[in-house]
Design a protein around this motif. Structure first.
Motif, PDB file in Angstrom:
ATOM      1  N   ARG A 125      -4.306   7.991 -11.427  1.00  0.00           N
ATOM      2  CA  ARG A 125      -4.267   8.084  -9.967  1.00  0.00           C
ATOM      3  C   ARG A 125      -5.601   7.668  -9.385  1.00  0.00           C
ATOM      4  O   ARG A 125      -5.655   7.074  -8.300  1.00  0.00           O
ATOM      5  CB  ARG A 125      -3.936   9.524  -9.567  1.00  0.00           C
ATOM      6  N   GLU A 126      -6.673   7.966 -10.090  1.00  0.00           N
ATOM      7  CA  GLU A 126      -7.996   7.623  -9.599  1.00  0.00           C
ATOM      8  C   GLU A 126      -8.123   6.111  -9.368  1.00  0.00           C
ATOM      9  O   GLU A 126      -8.740   5.683  -8.387  1.00  0.00           O
ATOM     10  CB  GLU A 126      -9.043   8.107 -10.605  1.00  0.00           C
ATOM     11  N   HIS A 127      -7.501   5.318 -10.236  1.00  0.00           N
ATOM     12  CA  HIS A 127      -7.540   3.864 -10.032  1.00  0.00           C
ATOM     13  C   HIS A 127      -6.889   3.481  -8.707  1.00  0.00           C
ATOM     14  O   HIS A 127      -7.399   2.632  -7.972  1.00  0.00           O
ATOM     15  CB  HIS A 127      -6.829   3.156 -11.183  1.00  0.00           C
ATOM     16  N   ILE A 128      -5.752   4.133  -8.422  1.00  0.00           N
ATOM     17  CA  ILE A 128      -5.057   3.830  -7.162  1.00  0.00           C
ATOM     18  C   ILE A 128      -5.909   4.259  -5.977  1.00  0.00           C
ATOM     19  O   ILE A 128      -6.031   3.546  -4.974  1.00  0.00           O
ATOM     20  CB  ILE A 128      -3.687   4.527  -7.124  1.00  0.00           C
ATOM     21  N   MET A 129      -6.523   5.445  -6.115  1.00  0.00           N
ATOM     22  CA  MET A 129      -7.378   5.934  -5.024  1.00  0.00           C
ATOM     23  C   MET A 129      -8.514   4.948  -4.758  1.00  0.00           C
ATOM     24  O   MET A 129      -8.853   4.666  -3.610  1.00  0.00           O
ATOM     25  CB  MET A 129      -7.973   7.293  -5.393  1.00  0.00           C
TER      26      MET A 129
ATOM     27  N   VAL B  10       0.831  -1.212   0.000  1.00  0.00           N
ATOM     28  CA  VAL B  10       0.000   0.000   0.000  1.00  0.00           C
ATOM     29  C   VAL B  10       0.862   1.257   0.000  1.00  0.00           C
ATOM     30  O   VAL B  10       0.510   2.265  -0.613  1.00  0.00           O
ATOM     31  CB  VAL B  10      -1.001   0.008   1.181  1.00  0.00           C
ATOM     32  N   ALA B  11       2.024   1.198   0.659  1.00  0.00           N
ATOM     33  CA  ALA B  11       2.894   2.376   0.672  1.00  0.00           C
ATOM     34  C   ALA B  11       3.409   2.676  -0.736  1.00  0.00           C
ATOM     35  O   ALA B  11       3.463   3.833  -1.145  1.00  0.00           O
ATOM     36  CB  ALA B  11       4.067   2.165   1.629  1.00  0.00           C
ATOM     37  N   GLU B  12       3.746   1.635  -1.483  1.00  0.00           N
ATOM     38  CA  GLU B  12       4.262   1.879  -2.841  1.00  0.00           C
ATOM     39  C   GLU B  12       3.144   2.337  -3.770  1.00  0.00           C
ATOM     40  O   GLU B  12       3.367   3.158  -4.654  1.00  0.00           O
ATOM     41  CB  GLU B  12       4.947   0.632  -3.391  1.00  0.00           C
ATOM     42  N   LEU B  13       1.933   1.803  -3.572  1.00  0.00           N
ATOM     43  CA  LEU B  13       0.795   2.305  -4.347  1.00  0.00           C
ATOM     44  C   LEU B  13       0.609   3.792  -4.090  1.00  0.00           C
ATOM     45  O   LEU B  13       0.387   4.581  -5.009  1.00  0.00           O
ATOM     46  CB  LEU B  13      -0.483   1.550  -3.958  1.00  0.00           C
ATOM     47  N   ASN B  14       0.746   4.176  -2.820  1.00  0.00           N
ATOM     48  CA  ASN B  14       0.580   5.580  -2.478  1.00  0.00           C
ATOM     49  C   ASN B  14       1.717   6.424  -3.044  1.00  0.00           C
ATOM     50  O   ASN B  14       1.515   7.564  -3.447  1.00  0.00           O
ATOM     51  CB  ASN B  14       0.526   5.725  -0.961  1.00  0.00           C
ATOM     52  N   ARG B  15       2.922   5.847  -3.112  1.00  0.00           N
ATOM     53  CA  ARG B  15       4.044   6.582  -3.698  1.00  0.00           C
ATOM     54  C   ARG B  15       3.771   6.862  -5.172  1.00  0.00           C
ATOM     55  O   ARG B  15       4.016   7.961  -5.656  1.00  0.00           O
ATOM     56  CB  ARG B  15       5.331   5.765  -3.546  1.00  0.00           C
ATOM     57  N   LEU B  16       3.208   5.855  -5.873  1.00  0.00           N
ATOM     58  CA  LEU B  16       2.841   6.061  -7.279  1.00  0.00           C
ATOM     59  C   LEU B  16       1.842   7.211  -7.397  1.00  0.00           C
ATOM     60  O   LEU B  16       2.023   8.127  -8.207  1.00  0.00           O
ATOM     61  CB  LEU B  16       2.196   4.788  -7.830  1.00  0.00           C
ATOM     62  N   ALA B  17       0.800   7.169  -6.567  1.00  0.00           N
ATOM     63  CA  ALA B  17      -0.240   8.203  -6.647  1.00  0.00           C
ATOM     64  C   ALA B  17       0.358   9.573  -6.378  1.00  0.00           C
ATOM     65  O   ALA B  17       0.021  10.555  -7.042  1.00  0.00           O
ATOM     66  CB  ALA B  17      -1.345   7.900  -5.636  1.00  0.00           C
TER      67      ALA B  17
ATOM     68  N   CYS C 220      -5.401  -5.860  -8.242  1.00  0.00           N
ATOM     69  CA  CYS C 220      -4.194  -5.034  -8.269  1.00  0.00           C
ATOM     70  C   CYS C 220      -3.247  -5.511  -9.368  1.00  0.00           C
ATOM     71  O   CYS C 220      -2.610  -4.685 -10.040  1.00  0.00           O
ATOM     72  CB  CYS C 220      -3.516  -5.091  -6.908  1.00  0.00           C
ATOM     73  N   ALA C 221      -3.179  -6.821  -9.579  1.00  0.00           N
ATOM     74  CA  ALA C 221      -2.327  -7.346 -10.649  1.00  0.00           C
ATOM     75  C   ALA C 221      -2.835  -6.874 -12.006  1.00  0.00           C
ATOM     76  O   ALA C 221      -2.043  -6.537 -12.899  1.00  0.00           O
ATOM     77  CB  ALA C 221      -2.293  -8.869 -10.584  1.00  0.00           C
ATOM     78  N   GLU C 222      -4.162  -6.826 -12.157  1.00  0.00           N
ATOM     79  CA  GLU C 222      -4.743  -6.294 -13.396  1.00  0.00           C
ATOM     80  C   GLU C 222      -4.339  -4.839 -13.587  1.00  0.00           C
ATOM     81  O   GLU C 222      -4.008  -4.404 -14.690  1.00  0.00           O
ATOM     82  CB  GLU C 222      -6.273  -6.366 -13.335  1.00  0.00           C
TER      83      GLU C 222
ATOM     84  N   VAL D  19      -9.415  -0.835   0.177  1.00  0.00           N
ATOM     85  CA  VAL D  19      -8.668  -1.446   1.268  1.00  0.00           C
ATOM     86  C   VAL D  19      -9.167  -0.962   2.624  1.00  0.00           C
ATOM     87  O   VAL D  19      -9.375  -1.750   3.542  1.00  0.00           O
ATOM     88  CB  VAL D  19      -7.155  -1.132   1.098  1.00  0.00           C
ATOM     89  N   CYS D  20      -9.385   0.355   2.762  1.00  0.00           N
ATOM     90  CA  CYS D  20      -9.611   0.860   4.115  1.00  0.00           C
ATOM     91  C   CYS D  20     -10.831   1.767   4.238  1.00  0.00           C
ATOM     92  O   CYS D  20     -11.128   2.200   5.341  1.00  0.00           O
ATOM     93  CB  CYS D  20      -8.387   1.599   4.605  1.00  0.00           C
ATOM     94  N   GLY D  21     -11.499   2.080   3.159  1.00  0.00           N
ATOM     95  CA  GLY D  21     -12.738   2.825   3.283  1.00  0.00           C
ATOM     96  C   GLY D  21     -12.607   4.319   3.178  1.00  0.00           C
ATOM     97  O   GLY D  21     -13.605   5.015   3.195  1.00  0.00           O
ATOM     98  N   ALA D  22     -11.386   4.845   3.080  1.00  0.00           N
ATOM     99  CA  ALA D  22     -11.217   6.288   2.968  1.00  0.00           C
ATOM    100  C   ALA D  22     -10.393   6.605   1.734  1.00  0.00           C
ATOM    101  O   ALA D  22      -9.572   5.801   1.307  1.00  0.00           O
ATOM    102  CB  ALA D  22     -10.529   6.851   4.203  1.00  0.00           C
ATOM    103  N   ARG D  23     -10.622   7.773   1.178  1.00  0.00           N
ATOM    104  CA  ARG D  23      -9.917   8.110  -0.050  1.00  0.00           C
ATOM    105  C   ARG D  23      -8.506   8.623   0.206  1.00  0.00           C
ATOM    106  O   ARG D  23      -7.582   8.296  -0.517  1.00  0.00           O
ATOM    107  CB  ARG D  23     -10.694   9.181  -0.815  1.00  0.00           C
TER     108      ARG D  23
END
Lengths: 166, 405
Positions: free
Chosen positions: B161-165, B128-135, B198-200, B171-175
């Motif tokens: 970025r919207e896909h990551i959001m 999740v941290a790396e996903l957030n780094r991408l965003a 996520c793999a997709e 995952v956690c219910g908040a944007r």
């Protein structure tokens, strides 16, 4: 580079009384040094080829409260070539005389990043850094009363006619 | 009755609060003061730059902060460790997961439970941290292209970025303000089907990153506007305590994920991109953007490896409880602790002083990367044109929530 080498280096240069305390349990290891000599010690640590602490990561002010009557400044140094971290701590009296604040020698001529960190410590704790080129408040306006991170800080009632506490 | 008027105007107010460093008397003839901001689109937040100009050339820049100041440190000294976490989110609101990871890591090490965390939890954290780094890098590069004058990259990157959001929201219910990584574990396990989705997404994003590279950093107009602008030499960068993509843009291969090897990063394979001065001089605005774009590729590599482990030998079991290790009482023994981690914008450090008597930290200082990175601006913007000031400010990529804390 290990802690003992830094200690030996400092005692050879400045004498035995330069290290007041050593805390190896803290991370990174922390040395307590006299406040008046902090700028000389930092210059030595910065320029010496054996230590070469070229990166000041963090500068923290700390208030031990009105009972202890001390404040602290903590410097977190990092040596990029040796990949070694060190913390320096100085303990200073909380206040001298009436409204006179404690003075600490600045290190902003060694690491320019200390300029803003020291301004923040001044803003939040009222620690004066003597020799600082531009000692202004950084986060609060210049006519704000008091230093908010002190343990006995009381908010002012009104700021420009706006109620502060709500 | 109605509301009483709160602000009482007094012409002395402005004078006493000293909004400017320079006064009219300090200026030479031909010079004038120009205020950039408080609200400028190239800053994610509120910042005012007091610029002294001579014609179109900048003589001096003084940043004025504090508009967003939300008293993180004061709050932290009044709350138990686990209740500080929501405030950590609010510092760098574009990279909350990374900040949470750093904070949680520090408290866990202080408690001495850092090596008892199950590997599945650590891998989810890194994922999740790396996903957030991408965003975060998408916002950085997209809005930077917009500052320069191109609108398309912004729209395309916001779309990705919207896909990551959406993934993180699932995952956690908040944007944006997640509060997902907890001290000793996680709020929840990953939702069922997350790894596949996520793999997709990774498969979808790979060609898009190539597109971004062509559209932004190889674009002739973009190169003309950013190469040789705001050159930051390495020795000045280190002296100013610069970190993250700005430091690596100046050519130093320093990444705390590699140097400190925290969490499960030593088990993962990735490169550290550095600026090479390919289009101009080393350490210019182009180099910093280049490092960010290349880091997206590396983050994607890390995400792929995490997904492989998470759906392979660390896959979910019925017995797995992400909150099993969460301590009831968080009371570290008295110590001083400084923890640092590599955020998208650079080194995020937390300094804790625990007194051992309460579960409230005696002192909690956040060393934020944006605060330190912003201090360079008066150094590298002197002598530039006003149009370049915006290019330089954008390339620093500040989030004001972290500057003011």
């Amino acid at each position: 580079m290990i802690l003992e080498e830094v200690q030996a280096l400092l005692t050879v240069k400045f004498g035995e009384q330069i290290i007041l305390a050593t805390d190896i349990n803290s991370s990174p290891p922390m040395l307590t040094v006299p406040a008046a000599q902090i700028a000389e010690i930092c210059t030595e640590l910065h320029t010496n080829e054996q230590t070469y602490f070229d990166y000041l990561a963090c500068l923290t002010g700390l208030d031990n409260g009105p009972d202890e009557r001390t404040m602290e400044v903590i410097y977190h140094l990092y040596s990029i070539p040796y990949n070694f971290q060190l913390a320096l701590q100085i303990v200073i009296p909380r206040q001298i005389g009436e409204n006179k604040m404690t003075e600490v020698p600045t290190v902003s001529h060694i690491w320019r990043t200390a300029n803003w960190h020291e301004r923040e410590a001044f803003d939040m704790y009222g620690i004066h850094f003597s020799g600082h080129p531009d000692q202004r408040r950084i986060l609060l306006p210049a006519d704000w009363e008091g230093h908010p991170l002190r343990k006995d800080y009381k908010e002012q009632d009104y700021y420009h006619g706006i109620k502060v506490i709500y | 009755m109605g509301n009483p008027i709160q602000y009482q105007y007094d012409e002395q107010h402005l004078k006493r609060s000293e909004p400017n460093k320079f006064q009219a008397e300090d200026l030479k003839s031909e010079e004038m003061i120009l205020n950039v901001g408080p609200q400028h689109p190239s800053t994610h937040g509120v910042l005012r730059l007091e610029v002294v100009t001579n014609g179109e050339v900048i003589v001096d820049v003084v940043p004025h902060l504090g508009y967003l100041h939300r008293c993180f440190e004061k709050h932290a000294e009044n709350l138990p460790y686990n209740q500080i976490l929501p405030f950590v989110d609010r510092m760098d609101y574009l990279a909350s997961m990374n900040s949470e990871h750093a904070f949680v890591m520090g408290v866990e090490r202080m408690l001495g439970i850092a090596d008892q965390i199950p590997p599945r939890i650590e891998y989810i954290r890194v994922l999740v941290a790396e996903l957030n780094r991408l965003a975060s890098h998408f916002v950085a590069v997209g809005t930077y292209a917009m500052d320069i004058g191109a609108y398309t990259p912004f729209l395309w990157l916001m779309r990705d970025r919207e896909h990551i959001m959406r993934l993180l929201e699932w995952v956690c219910g908040a944007r944006m303000l997640y509060n997902y990584i907890w001290i000793g574990g996680l709020f929840y396990d990953l939702p069922v089907g997350f790894e596949e989705r996520c793999a997709e997404f990774v498969k979808y994003l790979k060609p898009k990153l190539l597109e971004m590279e062509r559209l932004v950093i190889e674009n002739k107009i973009f190169v003309e506007r950013t190469a040789n602008v705001g050159i930051l030499p390495l020795d000045i960068a280190i002296n100013y305590g610069i970190s993250g993509p700005m430091l690596r843009g100046s050519g130093l291969k320093l990444d705390l994920r590699k140097v400190d090897g925290y969490s499960v990063y030593p088990e993962l394979e990735f490169e550290i991109p550095v600026g090479e001065g390919a289009m101009g001089s080393l350490g210019d605005c182009w180099d910093r953007t280049y490092v960010r774009v290349r880091e997206c590729d590396e983050s994607l590599k890390i995400i792929e490896q995490c997904l492989q482990r998470l759906s392979g030998d660390l896959s979910r079991t019925r017995e797995f409880d992400p909150r099993a290790m969460v301590p009831k009482k968080i009371r570290p023994k008295p110590q001083n602790f400084y923890v640092r981690a590599e955020n998208p914008r650079g080194e995020l450090g937390f300094y804790f002083r625990a007194d051992g008597k309460s579960d409230i930290p005696f002192r909690c200082k956040a060393r934020s990367s944006c605060f330190v990175n912003l201090s360079i601006i008066s150094e590298i913007a002197k002598g530039c044109m006003i149009a370049d000031l915006i290019a330089i400010l954008g390339s620093i990529d500040i989030v004001l929530g972290e500057v003011d804390r």
